[in-house]
Design an enzyme around this catalytic site. Structure first.
Site, PDB file in Angstrom:
ATOM      1  CG  ASP A   1       2.474  78.333  44.728  1.00 23.03           C
ATOM      2  OD1 ASP A   1       1.645  78.084  43.989  1.00 23.03           O
ATOM      3  OD2 ASP A   1       2.823  77.467  45.564  1.00 23.03           O
TER       4      ASP A   1
ATOM      5  CG  HIS B   1       3.218  78.043  40.258  1.00 22.00           C
ATOM      6  ND1 HIS B   1       3.204  77.082  41.033  1.00 22.00           N
ATOM      7  CD2 HIS B   1       4.460  78.122  39.726  1.00 22.00           C
ATOM      8  CE1 HIS B   1       4.484  76.484  41.334  1.00 22.00           C
ATOM      9  NE2 HIS B   1       5.440  77.554  40.502  1.00 22.00           N
TER      10      HIS B   1
END
Ligand SMILES: *[C@@H]1O[C@H](CO)[C@@H](O)[C@H](O)[C@H]1NC(C)=O
Ligand SMILES: *[C@@H]1O[C@H](CO)[C@@H](O)[C@H](O)[C@H]1NC(C)=O
Ligand SMILES: *[C@@H]1O[C@H](CO)[C@@H](O)[C@H](O)[C@H]1NC(C)=O
Ligand SMILES: *[C@@H]1O[C@H](CO)[C@@H](O)[C@H](O)[C@H]1NC(C)=O
Ligand SMILES: *[C@@H]1O[C@H](CO)[C@@H](O)[C@H](O)[C@H]1NC(C)=O
Ligand SMILES: *[C@@H]1O[C@H](CO)[C@@H](O)[C@H](O)[C@H]1NC(C)=O
Ligand SMILES: *[C@@H]1O[C@H](CO)[C@@H](O)[C@H](O)[C@H]1NC(C)=O
Length: 471
Positions: free
Chosen positions: A278, A301
């Site tokens: 993430d 991310h």
């Protein structure tokens, strides 16, 4: 020195282990906080007793040091076994109590030595302490293995919590391993149900390390891996220094943000490596004076401000700098994301000297952030203004435009500045045009690819006035 098991009775209450979701505030603890209050000066450099960075299995027969150096509290002296199976929670709690109440040295060291793996349950280490405390991890620390081994009566939201601690360093050459795999595989996680679906059911997964209402914190040198959820979360903290840490989790591990900060200010994060499933770093509401530099992020991310304004909340983020970093193999580079609705602002953000290596959306502002369906457009929004992108170079994955400024209809983004941007497709020749929607700003130099979609000047007054909130 005598036995550390002899403690003043009030120190008992400094330990709170609990079953509920949040942290409860013990009125006695509040009272003692005042008893402990005293003047301290902040030290960035704590005395280091660090051993070599990668722990090698030692001879476990190595006798525990029962003679404790002044100010050093070895968890083995409090009964920790360190075989990776025995529950060492009580030993850590007692070592913390002893170190935290130690006032006869400059700083107290809680030591988890090299060559041992300590299994500890969800625990809250509560301060403030009598002196600056060093939590030195040279061995390994692990939680119970997965949701089935997690005690039923203990919160599944968090594992290691530091609460109301002032002037502490969490450091060492060791490893904190969150053993996340069984949590990531819960059927409630994306694509983990039957045939890749997401199933209903309990989904809470612990944050590995959480600092709450704490200040003057240093995190240094550690390896943190495979957290069930966020690796680090800081709430309501100030003066946070994070350096030389190494965070890793698989690219497909859900929600394993590297470092999340919320209502936290005066934060430096530097010289660190984060690769996960993430955001590398995510910056939530109420953060300001944040300096992030020399980071290597990815796969993951990217670095995010947001998501902000969820459920029409007010969000303020200002004075954030991200510089001299590399973001690679990531779905986003530098992102600002807000939900429709909400109020407040994101302002004074600088992204400077960042290399992008095969990043899908290197530069992105998304004011239509929405998980799932049914996020309708609204007439208010978190304002996004005074955002500088300079010297951002590298390659993007050709599936989406390298620059994407999707600002809300209600409140346009304003004063976006682009300087020295050079983003090329990682394969092929096809160049995708930048995307802008309601984005006002200017170019300080030509960019690659050229940007012609930014609106010039300032947004019309009525529009701006409708959403302005200086925070
Ligand atoms: C959880 O249950 C165990 C065993 O029943 C007990 O020893 C422990 O004190 C409980 N912990 C809390 C926080 O209630
Ligand atoms: C934190 O450090 C600052 C200086 O950087 C100092 O003024 C302050 O008193 C310290 N606070 C605590 C609680 O130690
Ligand atoms: C999963 O996929 C297989 C093969 O396509 C199918 O036979 C099965 O019924 C599916 N199971 C569910 C619960 O949808
Ligand atoms: C940047 O961080 C890396 C560790 O990730 C370190 O080796 C390097 O020395 C740092 N560079 C600078 C200029 O501090
Ligand atoms: C912005 O934050 C930095 C620390 O990251 C601080 O040194 C600087 O003074 C802040 N600027 C303003 C205008 O507050
Ligand atoms: C919200 O507004 C944007 C921009 O005007 C538009 O593209 C999008 O379709 C709208 N979404 C909804 C759910 O109405
Ligand atoms: C625009 O933003 C820059 C920082 O990127 C700031 O220095 C400048 O003062 C802002 N301009 C206006 C008109 O607010």
């Amino acid at each position: 020195m005598g036995s550390f098991h002899l403690k003043l009775p009030f120190l008992r209450i400094l330990f709170l282990t609990f079953a509920t979701a949040g942290l409860f505030l013990d009125s006695e603890a509040r009272h003692h906080k005042h008893m402990f209050k005293r003047h301290k000066h902040h030290k960035h450099d704590y005395p280091s007793i660090s051993l070599p960075p990668s722990p090698q299995p030692d001879d476990p027969a190595d006798a525990p040091t029962s003679s404790v150096r002044s100010g050093v509290f070895d968890v083995r002296s409090f009964g920790a076994v360190g075989d990776g199976f025995t529950d060492d929670t009580e030993a850590f709690k007692e070592a913390w109590d002893a170190a935290c109440s130690c006032s006869d040295s400059e700083s107290a060291v809680l030591h988890a030595p090299l060559g041992y793996t300590f299994m500890i349950q969800s625990t809250i280490f509560t301060g403030p302490c009598q002196t600056d405390l060093i939590f030195q991890v040279d061995g390994s620390v692990v939680p119970p293995d997965g949701p089935d081994s997690w005690p039923k009566n203990i919160s599944k939201h968090q594992w290691l919590v530091f609460y109301r601690v002032e002037g502490m360093s969490l450091q060492g050459g060791g490893r904190i391993d969150g053993r996340g795999e069984k949590w990531w595989d819960l059927p409630c996680k994306p694509h983990k149900g039957v045939n890749g679906t997401t199933m209903p059911g309990p989904c809470d997964s612990p944050i590995a390390i959480r600092f709450f209402e704490s200040s003057n914190l240093t995190v240094k040198g550690l390896r943190i891996q495979n957290s069930p959820q966020f690796h680090f979360r800081f709430d309501d903290c100030h003066n946070v220094h994070i350096e030389s840490i190494h965070v890793t989790a698989p690219a497909l591990s859900p929600n394993t943000d590297g470092i999340h900060i919320e209502n936290t200010n005066n934060v430096e994060i530097y010289n660190s490596f984060i690769s996960n499933g993430d955001d590398c770093i995510s910056i939530g509401s109420g953060c300001y004076d944040v300096d992030i530099r020399n980071m290597t992020c990815g796969p993951g991310h990217g670095i995010s401000i947001g998501s902000l304004g969820n459920h029409n909340s007010r969000a303020c983020v200002h004075n954030v700098t991200v510089r001299d970093s590399l973001i690679r193999l990531s779905s986003n580079g530098v992102r600002i994301k807000t939900w429709q609705g909400g109020s407040g602002s994101v302002s004074g953000v600088t992204f400077d000297n960042i290399r992008m290596d095969e990043v899908r959306n290197p530069i992105i502002i998304d004011q239509f952030y929405c998980l799932g369906k049914g996020c309708s457009n609204q007439t208010s929004a978190v304002v996004v203004t005074d955002i500088l992108y300079s010297n951002l170079k590298g390659t993007y994955d050709v599936r989406s435009p390298p620059m994407h400024f999707a600002c809300s209809d209600a409140v346009p983004c304003s004063n976006i500045t682009l300087a020295d941007i050079e983003l090329l497709p990682s394969v092929g020749e096809m160049v995708l045009d930048p995307f802008c929607w309601n984005a006002y700003g200017n170019l300080e130099s030509l960019t690659i690819p050229p940007v012609s979609c930014l609106l010039e000047g300032v947004p019309p007054q009525p529009l701006l006035a409708s959403g302005i909130d200086q925070c």
